[in-house]
Design a protein around this motif. Structure first.
Motif, mmCIF file in Angstrom:
data_model
loop_
_atom_site.group_PDB
_atom_site.id
_atom_site.type_symbol
_atom_site.label_atom_id
_atom_site.label_comp_id
_atom_site.label_asym_id
_atom_site.label_seq_id
_atom_site.Cartn_x
_atom_site.Cartn_y
_atom_site.Cartn_z
ATOM 1 N N ILE A 262 0.650 -1.278 0.182
ATOM 2 C CA ILE A 262 -0.093 0.044 -0.143
ATOM 3 C C ILE A 262 0.812 1.102 -0.228
ATOM 4 O O ILE A 262 0.410 2.202 -0.662
ATOM 5 C CB ILE A 262 -1.011 0.271 1.046
ATOM 6 N N ALA A 263 1.756 1.285 0.777
ATOM 7 C CA ALA A 263 2.870 2.274 0.503
ATOM 8 C C ALA A 263 3.369 2.804 -0.814
ATOM 9 O O ALA A 263 3.510 3.860 -1.318
ATOM 10 C CB ALA A 263 3.840 2.073 1.644
ATOM 11 N N PHE A 264 3.841 1.566 -1.461
ATOM 12 C CA PHE A 264 4.464 1.895 -2.657
ATOM 13 C C PHE A 264 3.552 2.353 -3.658
ATOM 14 O O PHE A 264 3.729 3.142 -4.598
ATOM 15 C CB PHE A 264 5.084 0.533 -3.196
ATOM 16 N N TYR A 265 2.316 1.728 -3.511
ATOM 17 C CA TYR A 265 1.080 2.110 -4.412
ATOM 18 C C TYR A 265 0.773 3.551 -4.324
ATOM 19 O O TYR A 265 0.363 4.211 -5.199
ATOM 20 C CB TYR A 265 -0.103 1.265 -4.236
ATOM 21 N N LEU A 266 0.491 4.110 -3.060
ATOM 22 C CA LEU A 266 0.057 5.432 -2.687
ATOM 23 C C LEU A 266 1.227 6.488 -3.079
ATOM 24 O O LEU A 266 1.095 7.271 -3.759
ATOM 25 C CB LEU A 266 -0.022 5.575 -1.170
ATOM 26 N N ARG A 267 2.469 5.984 -3.065
ATOM 27 C CA ARG A 267 3.482 6.795 -3.399
ATOM 28 C C ARG A 267 3.473 6.830 -5.009
ATOM 29 O O ARG A 267 3.939 8.082 -5.617
ATOM 30 C CB ARG A 267 4.879 6.250 -2.956
ATOM 31 N N ALA A 268 3.209 5.902 -5.827
ATOM 32 C CA ALA A 268 3.235 6.027 -7.250
ATOM 33 C C ALA A 268 2.006 6.842 -7.757
ATOM 34 O O ALA A 268 2.114 7.566 -8.437
ATOM 35 C CB ALA A 268 3.188 4.488 -7.726
ATOM 36 N N VAL A 269 0.927 6.577 -6.912
ATOM 37 C CA VAL A 269 -0.437 7.367 -7.375
ATOM 38 C C VAL A 269 -0.360 8.678 -7.020
ATOM 39 O O VAL A 269 -0.580 9.553 -7.900
ATOM 40 C CB VAL A 269 -1.694 6.535 -6.813
#
Length: 284
Positions: A262-269
């Motif tokens: 979730i951390a990597f995804y939110l950082r990407a989005v």
């Protein structure tokens, strides 16, 4: 007369210097690459003279276009790192799994597919925690069930699993790959590859690299799934309190993995900074 010849020679050299960049632009606009990314990467890495390196990086950058954050590329003084990052982007663009062209306009289908992929994997990792956590906490309700050596084993196991499974396996390797593969689903509608809708429908499994991935990635992902299932079956047979000890480490590892996704995804989005990890796309 000699001055006129020198002027003509200079003009000719200037025109020839424009040919590589023009070919690169035409190659990008045509959208029909004929070279495999590994070949392009090999060619870039082969010529390592001081004069050839900047040219290879410029050529690859012109080919990839908007697929990479060029500001971060230009800010990196390590030319080998520049070539590696650009080659990874080209691998996405040429693989057939995704073109690497992120939609500049909001694309509901692509955004939903990438979210379904990343968050679906997060749910797969997090769902066993609800079942395992109460078992892992049982010794804390009755501390006398574990001796001093038992508590030392509990603490050591939790630290070991946090480092090896949580940090080394999930945070550094598996989760960045998952998010990177999920983000390939958010491509421009006109650039969707063959099989896109199947990838989007099975986005969590696609993101985990269970299909449409390199041979090595599929072997590792399937071995991971079967390995986890085998461990869970064996741990269930352990008597109390040792099952609680094992489950304590497993809970920490899975929690670390779900949080990393979730951390990597939110950082990407939210910040436009996807993880710099190999998406393990199959070759063309």
């Amino acid at each position: 007369r000699s001055a006129g010849r020198m002027t003509k020679l200079a003009n000719t050299l200037a025109l020839l210097a424009l040919v590589p960049s023009s070919l690169a632009s035409a190659y990008h606009v045509a959208g029909r690459p004929t070279l495999h990314s590994s070949a392009m990467h090999g060619a870039a890495l082969k010529h390592r003279s001081l004069a050839a390196k900047p040219a290879s990086v410029s050529m690859m950058a012109a080919t990839v276009g908007p697929a990479v954050d060029m500001a971060s590329i230009n800010g990196d003084d390590d030319l080998a790192t520049q070539e590696k990052t650009l080659a990874m982007a080209m691998s996405l663009e040429l693989s057939g799994g995704a073109t690497g062209v992120v939609s500049q306009k909001f694309n509901f289908v692509g955004a939903f597919a990438s979210a379904w992929g990343a968050l679906g994997v997060m749910y797969i990792l997090a769902s066993p925690i609800k079942r395992l956590l109460p078992i892992a906490l049982q010794p804390f309700a009755s501390p006398g069930d574990l001796s001093t050596l038992g508590w030392a084993c509990y603490a050591a196991w939790v630290v070991f699993m946090g480092y090896t499974e949580g940090y080394k396996a999930f945070q550094l390797k598996f989760c960045p790959m998952v998010v990177n593969r999920a983000m390939t689903l958010n491509c421009d509608p006109s650039a969707r590859p063959k099989g896109y809708w199947l990838h989007a429908l099975l986005a969590p499994f696609y993101s985990m690299g269970l299909f449409h991935a390199t041979k090595k990635r599929k072997i590792v992902s399937w071995a991971f799934i079967f390995g986890i299932g085998t461990i869970v079956a064996l741990v269930k047979r352990l008597p109390y309190p040792w099952r609680s000890v094992i489950d304590g480490g497993v809970v920490l590892g899975l929690s670390w993995g779900a949080t990393s996704v979730i951390a990597f995804y939110l950082r990407a989005v939210l910040f436009g900074k996807p993880p710099a990890a190999d998406a393990c796309m199959p070759g063309v």
